[in-house]
Design a protein around this motif. Structure first.
Motif, PDB file in Angstrom:
ATOM      1  N   ASP A  39     -95.990  -3.268  32.759  1.00  0.00           N
ATOM      2  CA  ASP A  39     -97.170  -3.227  33.619  1.00  0.00           C
ATOM      3  C   ASP A  39     -98.310  -4.011  32.987  1.00  0.00           C
ATOM      4  OD1 ASP A  39     -96.054  -1.575  35.598  1.00  0.00           O
ATOM      5  OD2 ASP A  39     -96.599   0.232  34.502  1.00  0.00           O
ATOM      6  N   ILE A  40     -99.026  -4.759  33.805  1.00  0.00           N
ATOM      7  CA  ILE A  40    -100.252  -5.437  33.383  1.00  0.00           C
ATOM      8  C   ILE A  40    -101.394  -4.436  33.525  1.00  0.00           C
ATOM      9  CG2 ILE A  40    -101.886  -7.303  33.929  1.00  0.00           C
ATOM     10  CD1 ILE A  40     -99.246  -8.341  32.838  1.00  0.00           C
ATOM     11  N   VAL A  41    -102.307  -4.454  32.571  1.00  0.00           N
ATOM     12  CA  VAL A  41    -103.487  -3.595  32.606  1.00  0.00           C
ATOM     13  C   VAL A  41    -104.707  -4.479  32.358  1.00  0.00           C
ATOM     14  CG1 VAL A  41    -104.618  -1.578  31.596  1.00  0.00           C
ATOM     15  CG2 VAL A  41    -102.115  -1.686  31.652  1.00  0.00           C
ATOM     16  N   LEU A  42    -105.740  -4.305  33.176  1.00  0.00           N
ATOM     17  CA  LEU A  42    -106.999  -5.010  32.956  1.00  0.00           C
ATOM     18  C   LEU A  42    -108.020  -4.031  32.404  1.00  0.00           C
ATOM     19  CD1 LEU A  42    -107.439  -7.275  36.140  1.00  0.00           C
ATOM     20  CD2 LEU A  42    -106.502  -7.892  33.905  1.00  0.00           C
ATOM     21  N   GLY A  43    -108.791  -4.479  31.415  1.00  0.00           N
ATOM     22  CA  GLY A  43    -109.840  -3.664  30.815  1.00  0.00           C
ATOM     23  C   GLY A  43    -111.200  -4.269  31.082  1.00  0.00           C
ATOM     24  N   PHE A  44    -112.198  -3.405  31.219  1.00  0.00           N
ATOM     25  CA  PHE A  44    -113.551  -3.845  31.570  1.00  0.00           C
ATOM     26  C   PHE A  44    -114.584  -3.273  30.609  1.00  0.00           C
ATOM     27  CE2 PHE A  44    -110.998  -3.956  35.348  1.00  0.00           C
ATOM     28  CZ  PHE A  44    -111.399  -5.094  36.018  1.00  0.00           C
ATOM     29  N   ASP A  45    -115.481  -4.156  30.145  1.00  0.00           N
ATOM     30  CA  ASP A  45    -116.667  -3.741  29.399  1.00  0.00           C
ATOM     31  C   ASP A  45    -117.837  -3.951  30.354  1.00  0.00           C
ATOM     32  OD1 ASP A  45    -118.425  -3.010  27.306  1.00  0.00           O
ATOM     33  OD2 ASP A  45    -118.755  -5.120  26.825  1.00  0.00           O
ATOM     34  N   PHE A  46    -118.252  -2.858  30.999  1.00  0.00           N
ATOM     35  CA  PHE A  46    -119.287  -2.938  32.025  1.00  0.00           C
ATOM     36  C   PHE A  46    -120.654  -3.169  31.413  1.00  0.00           C
ATOM     37  CE2 PHE A  46    -122.652  -0.927  34.491  1.00  0.00           C
ATOM     38  CZ  PHE A  46    -122.536  -1.632  35.668  1.00  0.00           C
ATOM     39  N   GLY A  47    -121.392  -4.094  32.008  1.00  0.00           N
ATOM     40  CA  GLY A  47    -122.773  -4.338  31.638  1.00  0.00           C
ATOM     41  C   GLY A  47    -123.560  -4.669  32.888  1.00  0.00           C
ATOM     42  N   ILE A  48    -124.853  -4.523  32.815  1.00  0.00           N
ATOM     43  CA  ILE A  48    -125.695  -4.800  33.975  1.00  0.00           C
ATOM     44  C   ILE A  48    -125.704  -6.297  34.290  1.00  0.00           C
ATOM     45  CG2 ILE A  48    -128.055  -4.703  34.867  1.00  0.00           C
ATOM     46  CD1 ILE A  48    -128.369  -2.111  33.199  1.00  0.00           C
ATOM     47  N   LYS A  49    -125.755  -7.143  33.252  1.00  0.00           N
ATOM     48  CA  LYS A  49    -125.798  -8.586  33.469  1.00  0.00           C
ATOM     49  C   LYS A  49    -124.418  -9.223  33.492  1.00  0.00           C
ATOM     50  CE  LYS A  49    -130.350  -9.163  31.455  1.00  0.00           C
ATOM     51  NZ  LYS A  49    -131.142  -9.797  30.410  1.00  0.00           N
ATOM     52  N   ARG A  50    -123.487  -8.709  32.695  1.00  0.00           N
ATOM     53  CA  ARG A  50    -122.149  -9.290  32.597  1.00  0.00           C
ATOM     54  C   ARG A  50    -121.119  -8.173  32.444  1.00  0.00           C
ATOM     55  NH1 ARG A  50    -125.327 -12.114  29.147  1.00  0.00           N
ATOM     56  NH2 ARG A  50    -124.602 -10.822  27.429  1.00  0.00           N
ATOM     57  N   ILE A  51    -119.907  -8.469  32.910  1.00  0.00           N
ATOM     58  CA  ILE A  51    -118.784  -7.553  32.748  1.00  0.00           C
ATOM     59  C   ILE A  51    -117.684  -8.317  32.027  1.00  0.00           C
ATOM     60  CG2 ILE A  51    -117.040  -6.146  33.921  1.00  0.00           C
ATOM     61  CD1 ILE A  51    -119.095  -5.979  36.282  1.00  0.00           C
ATOM     62  N   GLY A  52    -117.373  -7.890  30.812  1.00  0.00           N
ATOM     63  CA  GLY A  52    -116.280  -8.497  30.069  1.00  0.00           C
ATOM     64  C   GLY A  52    -114.960  -7.961  30.592  1.00  0.00           C
ATOM     65  N   ILE A  53    -113.960  -8.836  30.668  1.00  0.00           N
ATOM     66  CA  ILE A  53    -112.656  -8.435  31.185  1.00  0.00           C
ATOM     67  C   ILE A  53    -111.575  -8.893  30.211  1.00  0.00           C
ATOM     68  CG2 ILE A  53    -111.043  -8.581  33.133  1.00  0.00           C
ATOM     69  CD1 ILE A  53    -113.519  -9.325  34.866  1.00  0.00           C
ATOM     70  N   ALA A  54    -110.621  -8.001  29.980  1.00  0.00           N
ATOM     71  CA  ALA A  54    -109.486  -8.288  29.108  1.00  0.00           C
ATOM     72  C   ALA A  54    -108.213  -7.936  29.851  1.00  0.00           C
ATOM     73  CB  ALA A  54    -109.590  -7.478  27.819  1.00  0.00           C
ATOM     74  N   MET A  55    -107.090  -8.472  29.359  1.00  0.00           N
ATOM     75  CA  MET A  55    -105.814  -8.114  29.958  1.00  0.00           C
ATOM     76  C   MET A  55    -104.803  -7.853  28.849  1.00  0.00           C
ATOM     77  SD  MET A  55    -103.326 -10.727  29.645  1.00  0.00           S
ATOM     78  CE  MET A  55    -102.327 -10.298  31.023  1.00  0.00           C
ATOM     79  N   GLY A  56    -103.805  -7.088  29.224  1.00  0.00           N
ATOM     80  CA  GLY A  56    -102.715  -6.798  28.312  1.00  0.00           C
ATOM     81  C   GLY A  56    -101.564  -6.244  29.120  1.00  0.00           C
TER      82      GLY A  56
ATOM     83  N   GLY B  93    -123.159 -11.634  24.366  1.00  0.00           N
ATOM     84  CA  GLY B  93    -122.941 -12.944  24.963  1.00  0.00           C
ATOM     85  C   GLY B  93    -121.642 -12.901  25.714  1.00  0.00           C
ATOM     86  N   GLU B  94    -121.349 -13.957  26.456  1.00  0.00           N
ATOM     87  CA  GLU B  94    -120.164 -13.954  27.298  1.00  0.00           C
ATOM     88  C   GLU B  94    -118.885 -13.773  26.500  1.00  0.00           C
ATOM     89  OE1 GLU B  94    -119.850 -16.825  30.363  1.00  0.00           O
ATOM     90  OE2 GLU B  94    -121.971 -16.702  30.855  1.00  0.00           O
ATOM     91  N   ILE B  95    -118.738 -14.498  25.407  1.00  0.00           N
ATOM     92  CA  ILE B  95    -117.513 -14.380  24.611  1.00  0.00           C
ATOM     93  C   ILE B  95    -117.407 -12.979  24.026  1.00  0.00           C
ATOM     94  CG2 ILE B  95    -116.336 -15.220  22.550  1.00  0.00           C
ATOM     95  CD1 ILE B  95    -117.621 -17.970  23.172  1.00  0.00           C
ATOM     96  N   ILE B  96    -118.509 -12.447  23.557  1.00  0.00           N
ATOM     97  CA  ILE B  96    -118.513 -11.115  22.969  1.00  0.00           C
ATOM     98  C   ILE B  96    -118.157 -10.063  24.014  1.00  0.00           C
ATOM     99  CG2 ILE B  96    -119.939  -9.377  21.819  1.00  0.00           C
ATOM    100  CD1 ILE B  96    -119.221 -11.812  20.065  1.00  0.00           C
ATOM    101  N   ASP B  97    -118.632 -10.217  25.236  1.00  0.00           N
ATOM    102  CA  ASP B  97    -118.324  -9.240  26.289  1.00  0.00           C
ATOM    103  C   ASP B  97    -116.828  -9.183  26.573  1.00  0.00           C
ATOM    104  OD1 ASP B  97    -120.981  -8.479  26.642  1.00  0.00           O
ATOM    105  OD2 ASP B  97    -121.348 -10.029  28.123  1.00  0.00           O
ATOM    106  N   ALA B  98    -116.159 -10.329  26.614  1.00  0.00           N
ATOM    107  CA  ALA B  98    -114.716 -10.345  26.839  1.00  0.00           C
ATOM    108  C   ALA B  98    -113.979  -9.740  25.642  1.00  0.00           C
ATOM    109  CB  ALA B  98    -114.230 -11.770  27.106  1.00  0.00           C
ATOM    110  N   LYS B  99    -114.475 -10.006  24.420  1.00  0.00           N
ATOM    111  CA  LYS B  99    -113.861  -9.410  23.225  1.00  0.00           C
ATOM    112  C   LYS B  99    -114.050  -7.900  23.224  1.00  0.00           C
ATOM    113  CE  LYS B  99    -114.025 -13.387  20.158  1.00  0.00           C
ATOM    114  NZ  LYS B  99    -114.602 -13.957  18.931  1.00  0.00           N
ATOM    115  N   ALA B 100    -115.224  -7.440  23.663  1.00  0.00           N
ATOM    116  CA  ALA B 100    -115.469  -5.993  23.749  1.00  0.00           C
ATOM    117  C   ALA B 100    -114.497  -5.348  24.732  1.00  0.00           C
ATOM    118  CB  ALA B 100    -116.914  -5.724  24.159  1.00  0.00           C
ATOM    119  N   ALA B 101    -114.244  -6.032  25.852  1.00  0.00           N
ATOM    120  CA  ALA B 101    -113.274  -5.516  26.827  1.00  0.00           C
ATOM    121  C   ALA B 101    -111.889  -5.425  26.193  1.00  0.00           C
ATOM    122  CB  ALA B 101    -113.247  -6.402  28.071  1.00  0.00           C
TER     123      ALA B 101
END
Length: 131
Positions: free
Chosen positions: A3-20, A108-116
């Motif tokens: 199964d694919i799972v998407l992860g989200f780091d929610f923020g007011i300005k940006r939402i980081g997204i990861a997959m695994g 920052g954008e890269i950090i938000d995706a890493k946080a996710a």
């Protein structure tokens, strides 16, 4: 079954997204959605969901170090509920209190995706028997 799972780091300005996926149990940064407005935000998230076809979604739930809730806790929970309602996928919340200790304080954008990715990896580590 993998199964694919998407992860989200929610923020007011940006939402980081990861997959695994549940086979490898490894998360990786995927992208960042700028929160221009709800319609645009959910349209972009919907496109990612359509592309990756995840079996579930994981959202980081921010809390104070002592576990107490704060304004962003409620916002992240509301975001998780909106994801579930709009995309009809299971959504799990993951305590993200200690994920910030692993990433730099500067946002920052890269950090938000890493946080996710850190949030999603925590989910995989906590559910090691899911594959």
């Amino acid at each position: 079954m993998v199964d694919i799972v998407l992860g989200f780091d929610f923020g007011i300005k940006r939402i980081g997204i990861a997959m695994g996926n549940t086979l490898t149990g490894q998360a990786q940064p995927l992208s960042v959605v700028k929160a221009i407005d709800n319609a645009t935000r959910f349209k972009l998230i919907g496109e990612l969901i359509e592309h990756w076809k995840p079996a579930r979604l994981v959202v980081g739930e921010p809390r104070h170090p002592d576990g107490a809730e704060h304004d962003m806790t409620l916002r992240a929970r509301r975001f998780a509920n909106q994801l579930h309602g709009r995309f009809n996928l299971p959504v799990e919340l993951v305590d993200e209190r200690y994920s910030s200790a692993v990433i730099p304080a500067k946002r920052g954008e890269i950090i938000d995706a890493k946080a996710a990715a850190i949030i999603l990896q925590q989910y995989f580590d906590d559910h090691a028997n899911i594959h």
